[in-house]
Motif scaffolding. Sequence first.
Motif, PDB file in Angstrom:
ATOM      1  N   LEU A 101       0.823  -1.213   0.000  1.00 22.16           N
ATOM      2  CA  LEU A 101       0.000   0.000   0.000  1.00 22.16           C
ATOM      3  C   LEU A 101       0.856   1.261   0.000  1.00 22.16           C
ATOM      4  O   LEU A 101       0.492   2.262  -0.632  1.00 22.16           O
ATOM      5  N   ALA A 102       1.975   1.220   0.696  1.00 22.42           N
ATOM      6  CA  ALA A 102       2.872   2.382   0.679  1.00 22.42           C
ATOM      7  C   ALA A 102       3.348   2.650  -0.747  1.00 22.42           C
ATOM      8  O   ALA A 102       3.408   3.808  -1.192  1.00 22.42           O
ATOM      9  N   LYS A 103       3.674   1.589  -1.468  1.00 19.71           N
ATOM     10  CA  LYS A 103       4.115   1.734  -2.857  1.00 19.71           C
ATOM     11  C   LYS A 103       3.007   2.295  -3.735  1.00 19.71           C
ATOM     12  O   LYS A 103       3.256   3.037  -4.690  1.00 19.71           O
ATOM     13  N   ALA A 104       1.750   1.978  -3.380  1.00 18.40           N
ATOM     14  CA  ALA A 104       0.605   2.439  -4.168  1.00 18.40           C
ATOM     15  C   ALA A 104       0.200   3.874  -3.853  1.00 18.40           C
ATOM     16  O   ALA A 104      -0.633   4.443  -4.559  1.00 18.40           O
ATOM     17  N   GLY A 105       0.774   4.447  -2.795  1.00 21.71           N
ATOM     18  CA  GLY A 105       0.455   5.834  -2.449  1.00 21.71           C
ATOM     19  C   GLY A 105      -0.471   6.001  -1.271  1.00 21.71           C
ATOM     20  O   GLY A 105      -0.919   7.111  -0.977  1.00 21.71           O
ATOM     21  N   VAL A 106      -0.778   4.902  -0.568  1.00 20.84           N
ATOM     22  CA  VAL A 106      -1.617   4.979   0.627  1.00 20.84           C
ATOM     23  C   VAL A 106      -0.740   5.334   1.821  1.00 20.84           C
ATOM     24  O   VAL A 106       0.347   4.758   1.980  1.00 20.84           O
ATOM     25  N   HIS A 154      -9.962   8.181  -1.260  1.00 23.44           N
ATOM     26  CA  HIS A 154      -8.897   7.982  -2.241  1.00 23.44           C
ATOM     27  C   HIS A 154      -8.002   6.826  -1.822  1.00 23.44           C
ATOM     28  O   HIS A 154      -7.648   5.970  -2.660  1.00 23.44           O
ATOM     29  N   TYR A 155      -7.649   6.753  -0.537  1.00 22.62           N
ATOM     30  CA  TYR A 155      -6.823   5.648  -0.054  1.00 22.62           C
ATOM     31  C   TYR A 155      -7.554   4.317  -0.205  1.00 22.62           C
ATOM     32  O   TYR A 155      -6.957   3.295  -0.585  1.00 22.62           O
ATOM     33  N   ILE A 156      -8.844   4.304   0.101  1.00 22.53           N
ATOM     34  CA  ILE A 156      -9.640   3.084   0.002  1.00 22.53           C
ATOM     35  C   ILE A 156      -9.698   2.602  -1.449  1.00 22.53           C
ATOM     36  O   ILE A 156      -9.604   1.402  -1.728  1.00 22.53           O
ATOM     37  N   VAL A 157      -9.843   3.548  -2.379  1.00 24.27           N
ATOM     38  CA  VAL A 157      -9.851   3.207  -3.807  1.00 24.27           C
ATOM     39  C   VAL A 157      -8.490   2.645  -4.216  1.00 24.27           C
ATOM     40  O   VAL A 157      -8.403   1.638  -4.923  1.00 24.27           O
ATOM     41  N   LEU A 158      -7.411   3.281  -3.764  1.00 20.46           N
ATOM     42  CA  LEU A 158      -6.070   2.784  -4.077  1.00 20.46           C
ATOM     43  C   LEU A 158      -5.877   1.366  -3.548  1.00 20.46           C
ATOM     44  O   LEU A 158      -5.285   0.513  -4.220  1.00 20.46           O
ATOM     45  N   MET A 159      -6.380   1.112  -2.347  1.00 19.31           N
ATOM     46  CA  MET A 159      -6.283  -0.220  -1.764  1.00 19.31           C
ATOM     47  C   MET A 159      -7.022  -1.240  -2.628  1.00 19.31           C
ATOM     48  O   MET A 159      -6.501  -2.322  -2.923  1.00 19.31           O
ATOM     49  N   CYS A 161      -7.808  -1.012  -5.759  1.00 18.14           N
ATOM     50  CA  CYS A 161      -7.097  -1.174  -7.034  1.00 18.14           C
ATOM     51  C   CYS A 161      -5.918  -2.132  -6.892  1.00 18.14           C
ATOM     52  O   CYS A 161      -5.488  -2.761  -7.864  1.00 18.14           O
ATOM     53  N   GLU A 162      -5.385  -2.242  -5.670  1.00 16.89           N
ATOM     54  CA  GLU A 162      -4.309  -3.201  -5.395  1.00 16.89           C
ATOM     55  C   GLU A 162      -4.863  -4.568  -4.986  1.00 16.89           C
ATOM     56  O   GLU A 162      -4.100  -5.473  -4.630  1.00 16.89           O
ATOM     57  N   GLY A 163      -6.187  -4.680  -5.008  1.00 17.61           N
ATOM     58  CA  GLY A 163      -6.820  -5.960  -4.681  1.00 17.61           C
ATOM     59  C   GLY A 163      -7.011  -6.215  -3.210  1.00 17.61           C
ATOM     60  O   GLY A 163      -7.233  -7.360  -2.799  1.00 17.61           O
ATOM     61  N   LEU A 164      -6.935  -5.163  -2.382  1.00 15.90           N
ATOM     62  CA  LEU A 164      -7.043  -5.342  -0.938  1.00 15.90           C
ATOM     63  C   LEU A 164      -8.222  -4.574  -0.346  1.00 15.90           C
ATOM     64  O   LEU A 164      -8.552  -3.470  -0.784  1.00 15.90           O
ATOM     65  N   VAL A 165      -8.827  -5.178   0.668  1.00 19.38           N
ATOM     66  CA  VAL A 165      -9.849  -4.528   1.492  1.00 19.38           C
ATOM     67  C   VAL A 165      -9.340  -4.555   2.928  1.00 19.38           C
ATOM     68  O   VAL A 165      -8.901  -5.610   3.405  1.00 19.38           O
ATOM     69  N   HIS A 166      -9.361  -3.415   3.608  1.00 16.91           N
ATOM     70  CA  HIS A 166      -8.856  -3.356   4.980  1.00 16.91           C
ATOM     71  C   HIS A 166      -9.569  -4.374   5.855  1.00 16.91           C
ATOM     72  O   HIS A 166      -8.954  -5.164   6.561  1.00 16.91           O
ATOM     73  N   GLY A 167     -10.888  -4.364   5.842  1.00  7.15           N
ATOM     74  CA  GLY A 167     -11.669  -5.350   6.564  1.00  7.15           C
ATOM     75  C   GLY A 167     -12.054  -4.983   7.975  1.00  7.15           C
ATOM     76  O   GLY A 167     -12.958  -5.590   8.557  1.00  7.15           O
ATOM     77  N   ASP A 168     -11.397  -3.995   8.561  1.00  5.21           N
ATOM     78  CA  ASP A 168     -11.720  -3.589   9.940  1.00  5.21           C
ATOM     79  C   ASP A 168     -11.498  -2.087  10.101  1.00  5.21           C
ATOM     80  O   ASP A 168     -11.074  -1.616  11.151  1.00  5.21           O
ATOM     81  N   ASP A 178      -0.240  15.924  11.274  1.00  2.00           N
ATOM     82  CA  ASP A 178      -0.423  17.256  10.700  1.00  2.00           C
ATOM     83  C   ASP A 178      -0.675  17.225   9.197  1.00  2.00           C
ATOM     84  O   ASP A 178      -1.049  18.248   8.618  1.00  2.00           O
ATOM     85  N   HIS A 179      -0.467  16.078   8.581  1.00  4.06           N
ATOM     86  CA  HIS A 179      -0.656  15.986   7.132  1.00  4.06           C
ATOM     87  C   HIS A 179      -1.906  15.200   6.753  1.00  4.06           C
ATOM     88  O   HIS A 179      -2.156  14.972   5.576  1.00  4.06           O
ATOM     89  N   GLY A 180      -2.676  14.776   7.752  1.00  7.33           N
ATOM     90  CA  GLY A 180      -3.917  14.083   7.463  1.00  7.33           C
ATOM     91  C   GLY A 180      -3.953  12.668   8.021  1.00  7.33           C
ATOM     92  O   GLY A 180      -3.141  12.288   8.871  1.00  7.33           O
ATOM     93  N   PRO A 181      -4.899  11.844   7.533  1.00  6.59           N
ATOM     94  CA  PRO A 181      -5.083  10.496   8.074  1.00  6.59           C
ATOM     95  C   PRO A 181      -4.018   9.497   7.623  1.00  6.59           C
ATOM     96  O   PRO A 181      -3.480   9.602   6.522  1.00  6.59           O
ATOM     97  N   VAL A 182      -3.758   8.531   8.511  1.00  9.95           N
ATOM     98  CA  VAL A 182      -2.816   7.432   8.244  1.00  9.95           C
ATOM     99  C   VAL A 182      -3.523   6.138   8.642  1.00  9.95           C
ATOM    100  O   VAL A 182      -3.982   6.006   9.778  1.00  9.95           O
ATOM    101  N   ILE A 183      -3.605   5.195   7.725  1.00 12.78           N
ATOM    102  CA  ILE A 183      -4.301   3.940   7.994  1.00 12.78           C
ATOM    103  C   ILE A 183      -3.367   2.956   8.700  1.00 12.78           C
ATOM    104  O   ILE A 183      -2.222   2.778   8.296  1.00 12.78           O
ATOM    105  N   ILE A 184      -3.872   2.313   9.764  1.00  9.99           N
ATOM    106  CA  ILE A 184      -3.075   1.351  10.525  1.00  9.99           C
ATOM    107  C   ILE A 184      -3.860   0.041  10.679  1.00  9.99           C
ATOM    108  O   ILE A 184      -5.006  -0.051  10.272  1.00  9.99           O
ATOM    109  N   ASP A 185      -3.208  -0.943  11.283  1.00 10.99           N
ATOM    110  CA  ASP A 185      -3.823  -2.229  11.650  1.00 10.99           C
ATOM    111  C   ASP A 185      -4.366  -2.974  10.439  1.00 10.99           C
ATOM    112  O   ASP A 185      -5.561  -2.931  10.133  1.00 10.99           O
TER     113      ASP A 185
END
Length: 283
Positions: A101-106, A154-159, A161-168, A178-185
């Motif tokens: 996901l980091a490579k995809a821009g998330v 946008h992050y969810i769409v990028l995910m 597009c990489e074939g992944l769903v966070h799921g939780d 200070d730069h916005g949201p960061v997805i974890i877990d």
Amino acid sequence: MKTPKRIQPLVDEGLVDEVMRSLMSGKEASVYIVRCGEDIRCAKVYKEADKRSFKQAVLYQEGRKVRSTRRARAMEKGSKFGRKQQEESWQNAEVDALFKLAKAGVRVPQPFGCYEGVLLMELICDDEGMVAPRLADVAMDAELAIADHSTMLHYIVLMLCEGLVHGDLSEFNVLVDDHGPVIIDLPQAVDAAANNNAKWMFERDVNNMRDYYGQYAPELLSTQYAAEIWALYEAGELTPDSELTGEFIADTHEADVDSVLEQIKAAFAEAEARKERAAEQDD
């Protein structure tokens, strides 16, 4: 503080120099702030399967590929070796997802590797060096809520597009610096194409974000981004640059009873999970 038993091997190997303090303890792992040379990072110590309270893990593991046929057979049989492999698969799923996901821009924490069930990764901090809060602990005005909701979509769409769903995905699994949201877990991240539960998990993720940001920007509550995005994905038309409207007209010609029941069960499970997370926060 005293070095936790699970982190001691990393200290012995020189991967961690000092455990500074505990950061949090959740349903699947405990997280510590550690020093690695001159860098301050976090160490996520996964709880053993019998001590994890993450419900219905088998739903998330459906469709995950195991390279070794021996490992796959052992996991199916539930042998001691198979259970060990299943645990490693659960842990490695998060590492793999973070790199992908980091490579995809998330925006996700940068991973540095998983060792003996301990994931070393970037500690997300604000510009003043303080640990970034969870989205659940942040208040905002309507303008920022709309902007951050758009970023999350946008992050969810990028995910996807990489074939992944966070799921939780929820306000408890997003940090805000200070730069916005960061997805974890992400250990429960599912394969969108291979997991039969992916659709309702995806819809729950998107709707959780809609409902949270909708507290501050009520106009978001009437949007239908989950259905719109998934329809584009199923049609093979979803791209990182897809223009979304938030509008969707469902096909009512054929009712999918199983899908409706799954959504009801998912909503119930999410309500129970929210209660647990709230209880953890109060402890």
